[in-house]
Scaffold this motif. Structure first.
Motif, mmCIF file in Angstrom:
data_model
loop_
_atom_site.group_PDB
_atom_site.id
_atom_site.type_symbol
_atom_site.label_atom_id
_atom_site.label_comp_id
_atom_site.label_asym_id
_atom_site.label_seq_id
_atom_site.Cartn_x
_atom_site.Cartn_y
_atom_site.Cartn_z
ATOM 1 N N SER A 93 -45.677 -20.416 51.005
ATOM 2 C CA SER A 93 -45.825 -20.343 52.191
ATOM 3 C C SER A 93 -44.289 -19.250 52.426
ATOM 4 C CB SER A 93 -44.823 -21.695 52.446
ATOM 5 O OG SER A 93 -43.962 -21.754 53.049
ATOM 6 N N GLN B 168 -45.997 -16.185 52.714
ATOM 7 C CA GLN B 168 -46.813 -16.054 54.623
ATOM 8 C C GLN B 168 -45.041 -15.397 55.275
ATOM 9 O OE1 GLN B 168 -49.497 -15.855 55.018
ATOM 10 N NE2 GLN B 168 -50.482 -17.267 55.374
ATOM 11 N N SER B 169 -44.547 -16.123 55.126
ATOM 12 C CA SER B 169 -42.981 -15.647 56.185
ATOM 13 C C SER B 169 -42.557 -14.188 56.062
ATOM 14 C CB SER B 169 -41.886 -16.977 55.253
ATOM 15 O OG SER B 169 -40.914 -16.359 54.002
ATOM 16 N N ASP C 91 -36.220 -16.645 61.466
ATOM 17 C CA ASP C 91 -35.671 -17.308 63.048
ATOM 18 C C ASP C 91 -34.392 -17.814 62.858
ATOM 19 O OD1 ASP C 91 -38.258 -17.260 64.079
ATOM 20 O OD2 ASP C 91 -39.019 -19.238 63.757
ATOM 21 N N ARG D 55 -39.307 -19.273 68.214
ATOM 22 C CA ARG D 55 -39.416 -19.402 67.140
ATOM 23 C C ARG D 55 -40.891 -18.182 66.422
ATOM 24 N NH1 ARG D 55 -40.427 -25.637 66.717
ATOM 25 N NH2 ARG D 55 -37.580 -26.190 67.201
ATOM 26 N N GLN D 56 -40.712 -17.588 66.321
ATOM 27 C CA GLN D 56 -42.328 -16.416 66.051
ATOM 28 C C GLN D 56 -42.932 -16.813 66.437
ATOM 29 O OE1 GLN D 56 -41.334 -13.946 63.267
ATOM 30 N NE2 GLN D 56 -39.174 -14.816 62.146
ATOM 31 N N GLY D 57 -43.649 -18.041 65.119
ATOM 32 C CA GLY D 57 -44.893 -18.823 65.904
ATOM 33 C C GLY D 57 -45.125 -18.892 67.376
ATOM 34 N N THR D 58 -44.701 -19.526 67.806
ATOM 35 C CA THR D 58 -44.566 -19.976 69.062
ATOM 36 C C THR D 58 -44.924 -18.591 70.086
ATOM 37 O OG1 THR D 58 -42.691 -20.100 69.589
ATOM 38 C CG2 THR D 58 -43.262 -22.018 68.685
ATOM 39 N N ARG E 108 -46.432 -15.633 69.281
ATOM 40 C CA ARG E 108 -46.901 -14.660 68.751
ATOM 41 C C ARG E 108 -48.227 -15.690 69.186
ATOM 42 N NH1 ARG E 108 -44.841 -13.469 62.818
ATOM 43 N NH2 ARG E 108 -42.996 -11.889 63.418
ATOM 44 N N ARG E 109 -48.087 -17.123 69.806
ATOM 45 C CA ARG E 109 -49.446 -17.928 70.006
ATOM 46 C C ARG E 109 -49.492 -17.688 71.412
ATOM 47 N NH1 ARG E 109 -48.306 -21.708 66.105
ATOM 48 N NH2 ARG E 109 -46.579 -22.638 67.229
#
Length: 601
Positions: free
Chosen positions: A122, A125-126, A347, A430-433, A435-436
């Motif tokens: 994890s 991955q970050s 984040d 948040r980076q994940g949201t 990039r989605r």
């Protein structure tokens, strides 16, 4: 292999910090302690069981003494049988307790090892794309997987070996000192010297060599992954022998280092054995001398011999304990460093999710430069892309086109200014949201070694089979997928090597269709297709771009004629912008690029 060529397989940094980081043994022990105490009740139960077993072991020499005294002095059968029962009971309790403790530890260890490897993965991955570009994937894999076995070795050495050793050695020294002060002092001094010797030898003699061996062990994984990953290139140049030689040199360097490490452990063991000889001679000699003077019984002599045998057993393992402990700590080092090093693009605490559907992109006085470049690429760069606008980025290599897209995805943070998408500062969400909300079709799409269906649905794993098939049809991929023996359940191989370049491209386009993101990035998305398929996919992409903000990075200018706006980049600046016909007619940089590409065509 020279040091210079070996450095090709050595990571540039441990966790994005620029210089190799390390931790002291104390810090590594703290890392293991935190994992132990994550389950305090289970840890306390296991420690208590092994502690009780150790005290049973510690009591055995005294039980032997009582038995020998009962046999040789009193000749009292009842007393002798009681002493025998106590001795037998201590042995039975010792083995029963250890078996129970091992059964308890099995699940305890397995959960911690699972946690170490998943947390390590994890954290890796970050880390930023820049970190992954600077570190060999094979070496990183080796470090993460090695850490859980390092924990296993270190925990065994500490909990099952070192703790009982210290209790037995210290307990016997104290109990002897109560009855025979000189004997107790002799044992205490020798045991203390033995412990100090092992700590100093581990820290200053064996640890440096062992850490170098670990780095070279990681280099094996790095070199292996590098060569296997590039196997098509190796074969195309007939370079198998050269790669074998290169890999053999890396392994040979590891071999020389690990032999040196093992020899140092062996030399440490020689010193330990000399102290064991001194303990045997001194302890038994002092009790034998007391017996000759009538100051000790036969049971006392038996106690001395049994004590030495017990202590020698533990001390003889000290070499293995220190080797296991040091190797376990060294093997855990890399992941422990990872866990202490925060992600380069973290984040902010309490960062909200990104909420955007329009796709407006604004660069507001952005300044950005790569760490390895002396000057910033962008300086006070401002640009607005309207919702639903189709924008093409053209320009020579290194002009800033790809960097523009990376900044939109927040793969890097800007040094000045800000980037807004639908009015939201992308550094604050948040980076994940974020990039989605951006679907990317790269020039060389990377697929996972999973089924075609899983690869298409990667952006929407909950998608149904019908939705996956519809996306494939729109990307003109369904026909070739249907022709495969297992259809959508076909495994594509590592990075998609079982598919042709054009097939990989269409799977990536189908993935973008299914993601249904408000922003679409096409990086030469049709570059690997034949002319007929390119026409079909281009038509499908025209449909996909409707209602979405689209950024097209293009080298073949024929693919961007329909763009709403073309931006010509040069050294981080937009030197021209407009539609295709306008820019060709202006006779500037775009016209020159157009003339070159048309001539090449």
């Amino acid at each position: 292999m020279t040091d210079a060529t070996f450095d090709e397989y050595d990571d540039e940094d441990e966790a994005g910090g620029g210089r190799r980081r390390t931790l002291s043994n104390t810090q590594l022990l703290g890392y293991i302690w935190r994992h132990w105490t994550a389950e305090p009740r289970r840890f306390a139960m296991a420690a208590g069981i092994f502690l009780t077993a150790t005290f049973c072991d510690l009591a055995i020499p005294w039980a032997v003494k009582d038995l020998m005294d009962a046999v040789s002095r009193t000749r009292d059968a009842d007393l002798a049988w009681k002493a025998w029962g106590l001795l037998s009971g201590l042995y039975a309790a010792y083995y029963l307790l250890r078996s129970t403790g091992f059964r308890l530890l099995n699940g305890f260890y397995a959960r911690i090892m699972e946690r170490i490897v998943t947390q390590g993965f994890s954290r890796v991955q970050s880390y930023s794309s820049d970190w992954h570009a600077s570190n060999f994937a094979g070496a990183t894999v080796r470090k993460v997987s090695r850490a859980m076995w390092g924990y296993d070795s270190a925990s065994d050495a500490l909990l099952l070996m070192l703790m009982p050793t210290l209790i037995v050695l210290g307990g016997l020294a104290v109990s002897m000192g109560v009855r025979w002060p000189l004997v107790g002092l002799f044992v205490a001094v020798l045991v203390g010297f033995f412990a100090v010797y092992n700590v100093l030898m581990a820290k200053y003699f064996t640890q440096p060599a062992n850490q170098l061996s670990n780095r070279l062990d990681s280099s094996i994984g790095a070199a292996l992954a590098d060569a296997i990953g590039g196997n098509p290139v190796v074969k195309s140049f007939g370079a198998e022998a050269r790669e074998e030689q290169r890999f053999a040199e890396v392994v040979a360097r590891w071999r020389r280092s690990v032999i040196r490490t093992w020899n140092r452990f062996n030399l440490t063991g020689i010193g330990q054995n000399l102290m064991l000889i001194a303990l045997q001679a001194g302890l038994t000699g002092m009790l034998l001398n007391a017996w000759t003077k009538g100051q000790a019984t036969a049971g006392d002599v038996a106690f001395a011999i049994t004590s030495f045998m017990l202590m020698a057993g533990y001390m003889r393992n000290f070499s293995e304990i220190t080797r296991m402990l040091q190797k376990g700590l060294d093997d855990s080092l890399d992941v422990a460093v990872f866990m202490r090093t925060p992600p380069q693009l973290a984040d902010k605490p309490g960062a909200p999710v990104f909420r955007g559907e329009m796709g407006e992109i604004v660069f507001d006085k952005v300044t950005f430069g790569y760490e390895n470049q002396p000057a910033a690429l962008y300086r006070d760069f401002s640009l607005r892309i309207a919702p639903g606008e189709r924008v093409a980025l053209v320009g020579p290599t290194g002009s800033g086109k790809s960097t523009f897209v990376k900044l939109v995805q927040r793969l890097y943070d800007v040094q000045g200014g800000r980037i807004l998408i639908d009015g939201q500062d992308i550094s604050a969400v948040r980076q994940g949201t974020l990039r989605r909300a951006i679907a990317v079709v790269p020039q060389d799409p990377a697929l996972f070694h999973r089924t075609i269906a899983e690869n298409i649905a990667y952006g929407r794993p909950e998608a149904t089979a019908d939705e996956i098939e519809l996306a494939a049809r729109r990307a003109r991929a369904h026909d070739f997928i249907a022709g495969l023996p297992k259809g959508y359940q076909t495994l594509v191989g590592e990075r998609g090597v079982k598919l042709s370049g054009g097939e990989r491209q269409r799977v990536a386009i189908a993935r973008a269709f299914l993601a249904d993101a408000p922003i679409l990035v096409l990086d030469e998305a049709t570059s690997s297709l034949d002319v007929e398929t390119e026409r079909q996919v281009q038509a499908a992409m025209e449909e996909l771009m409707v209602g979405r903000t689209t950024i097209v990075i293009a080298h073949r200018l024929s693919t961007i004629r329909s763009a709403d706006r073309i931006l010509v980049f040069d050294r981080g600046r937009v030197v021209e912008e407009g539609r295709h016909g306008e820019l060709v007619g202006a006779g500037g940089a775009y016209a020159r690029l157009h003339a070159v590409t048309e001539g090449a065509a």
